[in-house]
Design a protein around this motif. Structure first.
Motif, PDB file in Angstrom:
ATOM      1  N   SER A 193       0.868  -1.187   0.000  1.00 47.41           N
ATOM      2  CA  SER A 193       0.000   0.000   0.000  1.00 47.41           C
ATOM      3  C   SER A 193       0.896   1.224   0.000  1.00 47.41           C
ATOM      4  O   SER A 193       2.011   1.203   0.536  1.00 47.41           O
ATOM      5  CB  SER A 193      -0.956   0.002   1.197  1.00 47.41           C
ATOM      6  N   HIS A 194       0.399   2.303  -0.605  1.00 48.24           N
ATOM      7  CA  HIS A 194       1.265   3.463  -0.846  1.00 48.24           C
ATOM      8  C   HIS A 194       0.415   4.717  -0.950  1.00 48.24           C
ATOM      9  O   HIS A 194      -0.608   4.735  -1.629  1.00 48.24           O
ATOM     10  CB  HIS A 194       2.036   3.242  -2.154  1.00 48.24           C
ATOM     11  N   GLY A 195       0.850   5.786  -0.293  1.00 53.09           N
ATOM     12  CA  GLY A 195       0.148   7.057  -0.363  1.00 53.09           C
ATOM     13  C   GLY A 195       0.084   7.601  -1.775  1.00 53.09           C
ATOM     14  O   GLY A 195       1.065   7.527  -2.527  1.00 53.09           O
ATOM     15  N   ALA A 196      -1.086   8.149  -2.153  1.00 53.89           N
ATOM     16  CA  ALA A 196      -1.319   8.657  -3.505  1.00 53.89           C
ATOM     17  C   ALA A 196      -1.253  10.173  -3.543  1.00 53.89           C
ATOM     18  O   ALA A 196      -1.720  10.849  -2.624  1.00 53.89           O
ATOM     19  CB  ALA A 196      -2.692   8.195  -3.994  1.00 53.89           C
ATOM     20  N   ASN A 197      -0.698  10.695  -4.636  1.00 54.20           N
ATOM     21  CA  ASN A 197      -0.674  12.154  -4.805  1.00 54.20           C
ATOM     22  C   ASN A 197      -1.591  12.609  -5.941  1.00 54.20           C
ATOM     23  O   ASN A 197      -1.556  13.782  -6.330  1.00 54.20           O
ATOM     24  CB  ASN A 197       0.752  12.663  -5.035  1.00 54.20           C
ATOM     25  N   ASP A 198      -2.408  11.684  -6.475  1.00 55.88           N
ATOM     26  CA  ASP A 198      -3.253  12.035  -7.619  1.00 55.88           C
ATOM     27  C   ASP A 198      -4.743  11.783  -7.355  1.00 55.88           C
ATOM     28  O   ASP A 198      -5.539  11.785  -8.289  1.00 55.88           O
ATOM     29  CB  ASP A 198      -2.800  11.281  -8.872  1.00 55.88           C
ATOM     30  N   ILE A 199      -5.135  11.552  -6.101  1.00 58.29           N
ATOM     31  CA  ILE A 199      -6.548  11.414  -5.755  1.00 58.29           C
ATOM     32  C   ILE A 199      -7.042  12.707  -5.101  1.00 58.29           C
ATOM     33  O   ILE A 199      -8.037  13.285  -5.528  1.00 58.29           O
ATOM     34  CB  ILE A 199      -6.781  10.201  -4.847  1.00 58.29           C
ATOM     35  N   PRO A 242      -7.635   2.258  -4.943  1.00 54.43           N
ATOM     36  CA  PRO A 242      -7.780   2.811  -3.591  1.00 54.43           C
ATOM     37  C   PRO A 242      -8.167   1.702  -2.614  1.00 54.43           C
ATOM     38  O   PRO A 242      -8.949   0.799  -2.955  1.00 54.43           O
ATOM     39  CB  PRO A 242      -8.907   3.835  -3.758  1.00 54.43           C
ATOM     40  N   LEU A 243      -7.631   1.741  -1.415  1.00 52.41           N
ATOM     41  CA  LEU A 243      -7.713   0.606  -0.496  1.00 52.41           C
ATOM     42  C   LEU A 243      -9.116   0.024  -0.305  1.00 52.41           C
ATOM     43  O   LEU A 243      -9.262  -1.208  -0.304  1.00 52.41           O
ATOM     44  CB  LEU A 243      -7.131   0.996   0.872  1.00 52.41           C
ATOM     45  N   PRO A 244     -10.159   0.820  -0.148  1.00 49.85           N
ATOM     46  CA  PRO A 244     -11.466   0.211   0.081  1.00 49.85           C
ATOM     47  C   PRO A 244     -11.964  -0.631  -1.093  1.00 49.85           C
ATOM     48  O   PRO A 244     -12.895  -1.420  -0.932  1.00 49.85           O
ATOM     49  CB  PRO A 244     -12.389   1.417   0.318  1.00 49.85           C
ATOM     50  N   GLU A 245     -11.361  -0.447  -2.278  1.00 49.15           N
ATOM     51  CA  GLU A 245     -11.809  -1.186  -3.455  1.00 49.15           C
ATOM     52  C   GLU A 245     -11.120  -2.529  -3.623  1.00 49.15           C
ATOM     53  O   GLU A 245     -11.498  -3.312  -4.501  1.00 49.15           O
ATOM     54  CB  GLU A 245     -11.608  -0.343  -4.718  1.00 49.15           C
ATOM     55  N   TRP A 246     -10.078  -2.797  -2.824  1.00 49.42           N
ATOM     56  CA  TRP A 246      -9.374  -4.074  -3.004  1.00 49.42           C
ATOM     57  C   TRP A 246     -10.159  -5.171  -2.271  1.00 49.42           C
ATOM     58  O   TRP A 246     -10.028  -5.332  -1.061  1.00 49.42           O
ATOM     59  CB  TRP A 246      -7.918  -4.029  -2.514  1.00 49.42           C
ATOM     60  N   ARG A 247     -10.971  -5.911  -3.042  1.00 51.22           N
ATOM     61  CA  ARG A 247     -11.747  -7.049  -2.553  1.00 51.22           C
ATOM     62  C   ARG A 247     -12.373  -6.769  -1.184  1.00 51.22           C
ATOM     63  O   ARG A 247     -12.067  -7.451  -0.193  1.00 51.22           O
ATOM     64  CB  ARG A 247     -10.884  -8.309  -2.519  1.00 51.22           C
ATOM     65  N   PRO A 248     -13.233  -5.760  -1.117  1.00 49.54           N
ATOM     66  CA  PRO A 248     -13.825  -5.387   0.181  1.00 49.54           C
ATOM     67  C   PRO A 248     -14.671  -6.507   0.746  1.00 49.54           C
ATOM     68  O   PRO A 248     -15.223  -7.332   0.012  1.00 49.54           O
ATOM     69  CB  PRO A 248     -14.675  -4.160  -0.165  1.00 49.54           C
ATOM     70  N   ASP A 249     -14.768  -6.531   2.072  1.00 44.80           N
ATOM     71  CA  ASP A 249     -15.614  -7.528   2.727  1.00 44.80           C
ATOM     72  C   ASP A 249     -17.076  -7.308   2.373  1.00 44.80           C
ATOM     73  O   ASP A 249     -17.844  -8.248   2.229  1.00 44.80           O
ATOM     74  CB  ASP A 249     -15.432  -7.460   4.250  1.00 44.80           C
ATOM     75  N   SER A 250     -17.458  -6.053   2.217  1.00 43.07           N
ATOM     76  CA  SER A 250     -18.831  -5.726   1.822  1.00 43.07           C
ATOM     77  C   SER A 250     -18.922  -5.695   0.308  1.00 43.07           C
ATOM     78  O   SER A 250     -17.965  -5.316  -0.385  1.00 43.07           O
ATOM     79  CB  SER A 250     -19.233  -4.361   2.389  1.00 43.07           C
ATOM     80  N   ALA A 251     -20.071  -6.087  -0.238  1.00 42.48           N
ATOM     81  CA  ALA A 251     -20.254  -6.082  -1.689  1.00 42.48           C
ATOM     82  C   ALA A 251     -20.337  -4.659  -2.227  1.00 42.48           C
ATOM     83  O   ALA A 251     -20.114  -4.432  -3.422  1.00 42.48           O
ATOM     84  CB  ALA A 251     -21.522  -6.849  -2.051  1.00 42.48           C
ATOM     85  N   GLU A 252     -20.662  -3.709  -1.377  1.00 42.06           N
ATOM     86  CA  GLU A 252     -20.822  -2.325  -1.809  1.00 42.06           C
ATOM     87  C   GLU A 252     -19.646  -1.484  -1.320  1.00 42.06           C
ATOM     88  O   GLU A 252     -19.251  -1.565  -0.172  1.00 42.06           O
ATOM     89  CB  GLU A 252     -22.127  -1.736  -1.257  1.00 42.06           C
ATOM     90  N   VAL A 253     -19.101  -0.676  -2.229  1.00 37.88           N
ATOM     91  CA  VAL A 253     -18.072   0.294  -1.867  1.00 37.88           C
ATOM     92  C   VAL A 253     -18.660   1.682  -2.036  1.00 37.88           C
ATOM     93  O   VAL A 253     -19.145   2.031  -3.111  1.00 37.88           O
ATOM     94  CB  VAL A 253     -16.815   0.136  -2.756  1.00 37.88           C
ATOM     95  N   ASP A 254     -18.670   2.443  -0.969  1.00 41.36           N
ATOM     96  CA  ASP A 254     -19.186   3.806  -1.012  1.00 41.36           C
ATOM     97  C   ASP A 254     -18.269   4.647  -1.896  1.00 41.36           C
ATOM     98  O   ASP A 254     -17.111   4.889  -1.558  1.00 41.36           O
ATOM     99  CB  ASP A 254     -19.229   4.373   0.419  1.00 41.36           C
ATOM    100  N   GLN A 255     -18.779   5.089  -3.057  1.00 38.68           N
ATOM    101  CA  GLN A 255     -17.940   5.807  -4.006  1.00 38.68           C
ATOM    102  C   GLN A 255     -17.449   7.134  -3.439  1.00 38.68           C
ATOM    103  O   GLN A 255     -16.343   7.564  -3.745  1.00 38.68           O
ATOM    104  CB  GLN A 255     -18.703   6.033  -5.315  1.00 38.68           C
ATOM    105  N   SER A 256     -18.252   7.799  -2.612  1.00 39.39           N
ATOM    106  CA  SER A 256     -17.798   9.049  -2.014  1.00 39.39           C
ATOM    107  C   SER A 256     -16.640   8.790  -1.062  1.00 39.39           C
ATOM    108  O   SER A 256     -15.726   9.600  -0.929  1.00 39.39           O
ATOM    109  CB  SER A 256     -18.943   9.743  -1.274  1.00 39.39           C
ATOM    110  N   GLU A 257     -16.683   7.633  -0.388  1.00 36.73           N
ATOM    111  CA  GLU A 257     -15.583   7.276   0.514  1.00 36.73           C
ATOM    112  C   GLU A 257     -14.353   6.865  -0.291  1.00 36.73           C
ATOM    113  O   GLU A 257     -13.232   7.201   0.052  1.00 36.73           O
ATOM    114  CB  GLU A 257     -16.021   6.136   1.427  1.00 36.73           C
ATOM    115  N   ARG A 258     -14.565   6.147  -1.395  1.00 33.85           N
ATOM    116  CA  ARG A 258     -13.456   5.709  -2.233  1.00 33.85           C
ATOM    117  C   ARG A 258     -12.610   6.884  -2.691  1.00 33.85           C
ATOM    118  O   ARG A 258     -11.387   6.851  -2.645  1.00 33.85           O
ATOM    119  CB  ARG A 258     -14.000   4.962  -3.457  1.00 33.85           C
ATOM    120  N   CYS A 259     -13.285   7.962  -3.137  1.00 39.01           N
ATOM    121  CA  CYS A 259     -12.531   9.072  -3.704  1.00 39.01           C
ATOM    122  C   CYS A 259     -11.753   9.829  -2.637  1.00 39.01           C
ATOM    123  O   CYS A 259     -10.884  10.627  -2.959  1.00 39.01           O
ATOM    124  CB  CYS A 259     -13.455  10.019  -4.463  1.00 39.01           C
TER     125      CYS A 259
END
Length: 271
Positions: A193-199, A242-259
């Protein structure tokens, strides 16, 4: 060993006039293994980027998912570089729920992190702690503590979470990962995992300047640069995301949280 004892033991080895990344990480997680200097600068960092504690929690969640994924794929050896200060849900705890014989080496440069880890793991067979600089890959790979626990002729999960953005371009993070890659057997995994400078580029830039002022500089990178860290590995689905999108335990990923999660993560397999 109590916290006070560990701090007393470590106090002669650390500079208490500047924070450390390991202790700041502990502060963001709500831990107690940090000093006043860490809390002072940690409060400034959170004021500047309020979602920072959520990103750190997302990194811990990714660690747990990655370890479970490795175990499901038959891996029972873990080399955790930049392991930080012990907190709930450590690698050996997660892995040993599936196999009590799982073996783990924790590596960190911070003496407080190492002291706490050694205190926590006293008497725990098949698990050890090494104080070392991740940039000296050969010293880590050849260390007696590592050689005693890890059999490099068998698959290993190499964990490098939230640590390569502490490595400058001059020190060549991709080249460092390659050194570790070359020591691994086929079917080993690299978890990064690595900090992003483009999100959230404005927040990322401010955060880098803040940490540079702490004396603990960070080098966040864009998506293509994080992809480069996996050279030599087969990148597994869903890739570097982005970390929440890597095979999340929940089937739904909150897009506002993802960004808002300015940390990339991924897993690669050595063929």
């Amino acid at each position: 060993m109590t916290t006070a004892t560990v701090r007393s033991t470590a106090s002669g080895e650390i500079d208490l006039t500047r924070p450390s990344c390991a202790r700041l990480y502990d502060y963001y997680l709500g831990g107690s293994h940090n000093f006043a200097i860490d809390r002072e600068y940690g409060r400034r960092a959170v004021a500047q980027w309020p979602r920072l504690p959520a990103m750190v929690r997302a990194n811990r969640d990714f660690l747990r998912r990655a370890v479970r994924f490795a175990v499901r794929n038959g891996i029972r050896q873990f080399l955790d570089i930049g392991s930080g200060i012990p907190t709930a849900g450590n690698v050996h705890e997660i892995a040993r729920r599936a196999d009590p014989g799982a073996r783990v080496v924790y590596v960190d440069i911070d003496p407080v992190a190492v002291a706490h880890s050694r205190a926590m793991l006293a008497g725990c067979s098949g698990v050890t702690v090494l104080q070392a600089d991740l940039r000296d890959a050969q010293a880590i790979l050849r260390a007696s503590e590592v050689q005693r626990v890890i059999d490099f002729s068998r698959p290993v999960a190499l964990l490098m979470l939230g640590v390569l953005h502490q490595v400058s371009d001059v020190d060549d993070p991709s080249g460092l990962v390659e050194e570790y890659h070359d020591a691994l057997s086929p079917d080993s995994l690299a978890v990064i995992s690595h900090g992003a400078n483009d999100i959230e580029p404005d927040h990322a830039d401010e955060h880098q300047r803040l940490y540079a002022g702490f004396g603990t500089p960070l080098w966040f990178r864009e998506h293509s640069q994080v992809l480069d860290l996996f050279a030599g590995f087969e990148l597994l689905e869903p890739g570097v995301v982005p970390l929440p999108e890597w095979r999340p335990d929940s089937a739904e990923v909150d897009q506002s949280e993802r960004c808002r999660m300015s940390v990339y993560g991924g897993i690669g397999r050595k063929n």
